[in-house]
Scaffold this motif. Structure first.
Motif, mmCIF file in Angstrom:
data_model
loop_
_atom_site.group_PDB
_atom_site.id
_atom_site.type_symbol
_atom_site.label_atom_id
_atom_site.label_comp_id
_atom_site.label_asym_id
_atom_site.label_seq_id
_atom_site.Cartn_x
_atom_site.Cartn_y
_atom_site.Cartn_z
ATOM 1 N N LEU A 17 -12.632 -26.628 -25.377
ATOM 2 C CA LEU A 17 -11.563 -26.128 -26.297
ATOM 3 C C LEU A 17 -11.046 -24.810 -26.098
ATOM 4 O O LEU A 17 -9.818 -24.554 -26.605
ATOM 5 C CB LEU A 17 -11.856 -26.697 -27.744
ATOM 6 C CG LEU A 17 -11.713 -28.051 -28.123
ATOM 7 C CD1 LEU A 17 -12.587 -28.068 -29.424
ATOM 8 C CD2 LEU A 17 -10.215 -28.313 -28.058
ATOM 9 N N THR A 18 -11.818 -23.944 -25.576
ATOM 10 C CA THR A 18 -11.507 -22.366 -25.338
ATOM 11 C C THR A 18 -10.395 -22.398 -24.308
ATOM 12 O O THR A 18 -9.678 -21.267 -24.294
ATOM 13 C CB THR A 18 -12.669 -21.563 -25.006
ATOM 14 O OG1 THR A 18 -12.913 -21.889 -23.753
ATOM 15 C CG2 THR A 18 -13.758 -21.806 -25.947
ATOM 16 N N GLY A 19 -10.084 -23.401 -23.777
ATOM 17 C CA GLY A 19 -8.977 -23.270 -22.525
ATOM 18 C C GLY A 19 -9.700 -22.936 -21.059
ATOM 19 O O GLY A 19 -8.880 -22.666 -20.372
ATOM 20 N N VAL A 20 -11.098 -22.600 -21.064
ATOM 21 C CA VAL A 20 -11.496 -22.142 -19.923
ATOM 22 C C VAL A 20 -11.266 -22.732 -18.732
ATOM 23 O O VAL A 20 -11.356 -24.157 -18.772
ATOM 24 C CB VAL A 20 -12.962 -21.713 -20.240
ATOM 25 C CG1 VAL A 20 -13.699 -22.907 -20.289
ATOM 26 C CG2 VAL A 20 -13.753 -20.484 -19.701
ATOM 27 N N ASP A 21 -11.240 -22.250 -17.498
ATOM 28 C CA ASP A 21 -10.979 -23.108 -16.367
ATOM 29 C C ASP A 21 -12.021 -23.865 -15.825
ATOM 30 O O ASP A 21 -11.812 -24.902 -15.064
ATOM 31 C CB ASP A 21 -10.307 -22.070 -15.312
ATOM 32 C CG ASP A 21 -9.373 -21.117 -15.981
ATOM 33 O OD1 ASP A 21 -8.010 -21.524 -15.798
ATOM 34 O OD2 ASP A 21 -9.415 -20.198 -16.585
ATOM 35 N N SER A 22 -13.131 -23.416 -15.976
ATOM 36 C CA SER A 22 -14.375 -24.052 -15.420
ATOM 37 C C SER A 22 -15.432 -23.780 -16.225
ATOM 38 O O SER A 22 -15.610 -22.783 -16.928
ATOM 39 C CB SER A 22 -14.360 -23.426 -14.106
ATOM 40 O OG SER A 22 -15.722 -23.997 -13.557
ATOM 41 N N ILE A 23 -16.364 -24.743 -16.295
ATOM 42 C CA ILE A 23 -17.910 -24.426 -17.140
ATOM 43 C C ILE A 23 -19.087 -24.846 -16.010
ATOM 44 O O ILE A 23 -19.072 -25.897 -15.405
ATOM 45 C CB ILE A 23 -17.678 -25.741 -18.061
ATOM 46 C CG1 ILE A 23 -16.563 -25.579 -19.050
ATOM 47 C CG2 ILE A 23 -19.237 -25.479 -18.711
ATOM 48 C CD1 ILE A 23 -16.845 -26.391 -20.247
ATOM 49 N N ALA A 24 -19.826 -23.780 -16.031
ATOM 50 C CA ALA A 24 -20.943 -23.787 -15.064
ATOM 51 C C ALA A 24 -22.386 -24.017 -15.899
ATOM 52 O O ALA A 24 -22.293 -23.874 -16.897
ATOM 53 C CB ALA A 24 -20.873 -22.548 -14.171
ATOM 54 N N MET A 25 -23.210 -24.871 -14.912
ATOM 55 C CA MET A 25 -24.489 -25.115 -15.484
ATOM 56 C C MET A 25 -25.643 -25.363 -14.561
ATOM 57 O O MET A 25 -25.167 -25.813 -13.417
ATOM 58 C CB MET A 25 -24.385 -26.184 -16.477
ATOM 59 C CG MET A 25 -24.251 -27.351 -16.044
ATOM 60 S SD MET A 25 -22.480 -27.827 -15.718
ATOM 61 C CE MET A 25 -21.896 -27.704 -17.362
ATOM 62 N N ILE A 26 -26.790 -25.057 -14.972
ATOM 63 C CA ILE A 26 -27.983 -24.944 -14.021
ATOM 64 C C ILE A 26 -28.536 -26.548 -14.398
ATOM 65 O O ILE A 26 -28.596 -27.244 -14.066
ATOM 66 C CB ILE A 26 -28.734 -23.886 -13.655
ATOM 67 C CG1 ILE A 26 -28.153 -22.890 -13.091
ATOM 68 C CG2 ILE A 26 -30.051 -24.498 -12.980
ATOM 69 C CD1 ILE A 26 -29.139 -21.687 -13.052
ATOM 70 N N SER A 27 -29.299 -26.142 -15.676
ATOM 71 C CA SER A 27 -30.429 -27.064 -16.240
ATOM 72 C C SER A 27 -29.724 -28.366 -16.764
ATOM 73 O O SER A 27 -30.504 -29.285 -16.522
ATOM 74 C CB SER A 27 -31.348 -26.204 -17.228
ATOM 75 O OG SER A 27 -30.246 -25.689 -18.277
ATOM 76 N N ALA A 28 -28.707 -28.320 -17.297
ATOM 77 C CA ALA A 28 -27.950 -29.436 -17.770
ATOM 78 C C ALA A 28 -27.828 -30.716 -16.657
ATOM 79 O O ALA A 28 -27.981 -31.859 -17.016
ATOM 80 C CB ALA A 28 -26.817 -29.156 -18.536
ATOM 81 N N ILE A 29 -27.718 -30.029 -15.416
ATOM 82 C CA ILE A 29 -27.691 -30.940 -14.476
ATOM 83 C C ILE A 29 -29.073 -31.280 -13.667
ATOM 84 O O ILE A 29 -29.685 -32.291 -13.581
ATOM 85 C CB ILE A 29 -26.584 -30.667 -13.293
ATOM 86 C CG1 ILE A 29 -25.140 -30.672 -14.080
ATOM 87 C CG2 ILE A 29 -26.729 -31.645 -12.321
ATOM 88 C CD1 ILE A 29 -24.141 -30.277 -13.304
#
Ligand code: 3NM
Length: 232
Positions: free
Chosen positions: A201-213
């Motif tokens: 919702l912040t409009g950020v272009d991309s969301i990165a993660m390690i542990s969630a995946i």
């Protein structure tokens, strides 16, 4: 002061010598990423690419902390081949020389690596550059080198990386997203399935993660679910 110690804190005084003393950093312009970055998994082995890229991921980072020499080179080479098969933007964390030599799409660097890396060589080789940032001054400094994307974090508490920075939160992320229009912003740090929609919702272009995946019981399922949540 040794260059590295200049980066060890977050006070303004520590940053000023960098901004004023390294003008050579200022005239780089890295190629942009492809539009529509979406979910950005950060993984430690090429094997993850074979699992995640068929799901429609468009950007991924290989972040290896436990290999060196030939094993490291082989892992990066394999990841590059898989990413090319799928036409996916692969960023190599840290190993910018190998990334250039082996022909990766891009490099991801932390701020502490910026002085040691040859940014001009990365730019001239046509590689993209993503840069981490964790506070006002790191954002300001990253912008001076015109990166392909700006990563901002940690948004929430994370156990995946030890850092001196407090969680930045969604309000800060929104602030930066609103004020930086010309460079894609990637949110990272403590982002899990249940937080994806509020981060998106912040409009950020991309969301990165390690542990969630990588620590999920069913990484493919959670990846697909998060990709859908991001599109809502
Ligand atoms: N960089 P998880 S946070 C590698 O804020 C990394 O720059 C961060 O892992 C930053 O999704 C982070 O498991 C760890 O929290 C992200």
């Amino acid at each position: 002061l040794q260059p590295k110690s200049l980066f060890s804190g977050t006070s303004m005084i520590q940053y000023l010598p960098l901004i004023h003393g390294h003008r050579d950093l200022l005239d780089t312009h890295f190629l942009p990423c492809e539009p529509g970055l979406g979910l950005y998994p950060v993984v430690d082995r090429a094997e993850w690419l074979t699992r995640l890229l068929p799901l429609g991921i468009r950007i991924i980072q290989l972040r290896i902390k436990d290999l060196s020499g030939q094993a490291l080179r082989e892992e990066i080479t394999r990841a590059i081949h898989i990413s090319e098969d799928y036409g996916v933007q692969l960023f190599i964390n840290d190993y910018w020389q190998l990334a250039i030599e082996l022909g990766a799409y891009g490099v991801h660097l932390g701020q502490e690596d910026l002085l040691e890396a040859d940014l001009k060589a990365i730019e001239q080789a046509g590689l993209r550059l993503g840069v981490s940032s964790h506070c006002y001054f790191e954002v300001a400094r990253a912008l001076t080198i015109n990166p392909s994307y700006l990563a901002y974090g940690p948004i929430y508490h994370t156990d995946s990386k030890q850092m001196p920075w407090q969680p930045q939160g969604l309000q800060q992320l929104s602030f930066w997203k609103k004020n930086i229009q010309h460079i894609p912003m990637v949110a990272i740090g403590g982002i899990k399935l249940e937080r994806i929609s509020q981060v998106a919702l912040t409009g950020v272009d991309s969301i990165a993660m390690i542990s969630a995946i990588t620590q999920a019981e069913d990484p493919e399922l959670v990846t697909e679910t998060m990709m859908k949540e991001m599109e809502l």
